[in-house]
Design a protein around this motif. Structure first.
Motif, PDB file in Angstrom:
ATOM      1  N   SER A 157       0.811  -1.221   0.000  1.00 11.53           N
ATOM      2  CA  SER A 157       0.000   0.000   0.000  1.00 11.53           C
ATOM      3  C   SER A 157       0.842   1.268   0.000  1.00 11.53           C
ATOM      4  N   VAL A 158       2.089   1.180   0.417  1.00 10.84           N
ATOM      5  CA  VAL A 158       2.924   2.382   0.449  1.00 10.84           C
ATOM      6  C   VAL A 158       3.162   2.920  -0.964  1.00 10.84           C
ATOM      7  N   ASP A 159       3.010   2.074  -1.964  1.00  8.62           N
ATOM      8  CA  ASP A 159       3.206   2.491  -3.356  1.00  8.62           C
ATOM      9  C   ASP A 159       1.905   2.853  -4.060  1.00  8.62           C
ATOM     10  N   TRP A 160       0.784   2.846  -3.333  1.00  6.76           N
ATOM     11  CA  TRP A 160      -0.496   3.212  -3.942  1.00  6.76           C
ATOM     12  C   TRP A 160      -0.641   4.730  -3.878  1.00  6.76           C
ATOM     13  N   ILE A 161      -0.112   5.415  -4.872  1.00  2.85           N
ATOM     14  CA  ILE A 161      -0.081   6.877  -4.895  1.00  2.85           C
ATOM     15  C   ILE A 161      -1.386   7.454  -5.442  1.00  2.85           C
ATOM     16  N   ILE A 205     -13.672   7.010 -10.323  1.00  3.42           N
ATOM     17  CA  ILE A 205     -12.868   5.943  -9.743  1.00  3.42           C
ATOM     18  C   ILE A 205     -11.380   6.266  -9.753  1.00  3.42           C
ATOM     19  N   TYR A 206     -10.907   6.992 -10.763  1.00  2.00           N
ATOM     20  CA  TYR A 206      -9.491   7.329 -10.825  1.00  2.00           C
ATOM     21  C   TYR A 206      -9.219   8.804 -10.547  1.00  2.00           C
ATOM     22  N   SER A 207     -10.239   9.570 -10.218  1.00  2.00           N
ATOM     23  CA  SER A 207     -10.101  11.021 -10.103  1.00  2.00           C
ATOM     24  C   SER A 207      -9.703  11.423  -8.688  1.00  2.00           C
ATOM     25  N   ASP A 208      -8.409  11.412  -8.420  1.00  2.00           N
ATOM     26  CA  ASP A 208      -7.928  11.657  -7.060  1.00  2.00           C
ATOM     27  C   ASP A 208      -8.317  13.030  -6.544  1.00  2.00           C
ATOM     28  N   ASP A 209      -8.332  14.037  -7.420  1.00  2.00           N
ATOM     29  CA  ASP A 209      -8.628  15.386  -6.960  1.00  2.00           C
ATOM     30  C   ASP A 209     -10.079  15.557  -6.547  1.00  2.00           C
TER      31      ASP A 209
END
Length: 214
Positions: free
Chosen positions: A144-148, A175-179
């Motif tokens: 999970s540390v690499d789940w940016i 689903i992919y929209s982090d902002d």
């Protein structure tokens, strides 16, 4: 603030020193959450029953301080989402599926572990070494540390037990929209951010541009 059973107090207090942990623990939505030991987790580290109740594994001694803190952050994320939805876990699952809140929780878990890594120098030797081990491990904590991004989380979940919940979820939307899942007020991923800050996207229909909410 979150009440935790014996064995988890140090991890909760360590979580409180991290940016994500501070916001999760001080959120009005999690202010009255109570965590208790459960012997009915079927091998899981934790389970969120409703917006006020978290179950934690009695095998806390098998988890290091950063791992315990990640479990707490993960379950607090679920409690936050349930509070916003005003539903218990069963009703949330039946109406929404698990995709959205599991993506939130796994992302925040990784964010907490990255914050532990950044703050490593503040911790005494045993815990600092535990942070190194957690980040380098091949368990869900180490990965999970690499789940940016949310896309990183989905790539993991889509190949495991949550595959049916994340594939096709909100296709073309969040689903992919982090902002769309984080904000200054809540700098962690949660459903409340998405519903509060979702965009109005243009959609073309027979040459005309219409605005729809996603």
């Amino acid at each position: 603030m979150l009440h935790v059973p014996d064995g988890y107090t140090t991890a909760r207090d360590a979580l409180l020193t991290l940016p994500t942990g501070q916001q999760l623990l001080h959120s009005i939505r999690t202010a009255n959450v109570r965590a208790i030991i459960s012997h009915d987790l079927n091998g899981a580290y934790g389970r969120t029953v409703d917006a006020l109740t978290i179950h934690l594994t009695p095998n806390f001694a098998q988890l290091s301080l950063p791992q315990q803190a990640c479990v707490i952050a993960h379950e607090l994320t679920h409690a936050h989402d349930l509070s916003y939805a005003n539903q218990n876990a069963d009703d949330y699952r039946d109406s929404k599926g698990l995709g959205d809140t599991e993506i939130n929780a796994h992302f925040n878990q990784g964010q907490v572990l990255r914050e532990f890594r950044s703050a490593r120098a503040r911790f005494a030797a045993p815990d600092a070494l535990a942070i190194d081990a957690a980040c380098a491990g091949v368990t869900v904590f180490g990965r999970s540390v690499d789940w940016i991004t949310r896309a990183d989380v989905v790539s993991h979940l889509a190949n495991g037990m949550y595959a049916g919940h994340v594939i096709g979820w909100r296709l073309g939307a969040g689903i992919y929209s982090d902002d769309m899942y984080t904000s200054a007020a809540r700098p962690f991923h949660c459903d409340e951010n998405w519903h509060t800050f979702r965009r109005v996207l243009p959609v073309e229909d027979e040459g005309e541009i219409e605005e729809i909410h996603v």
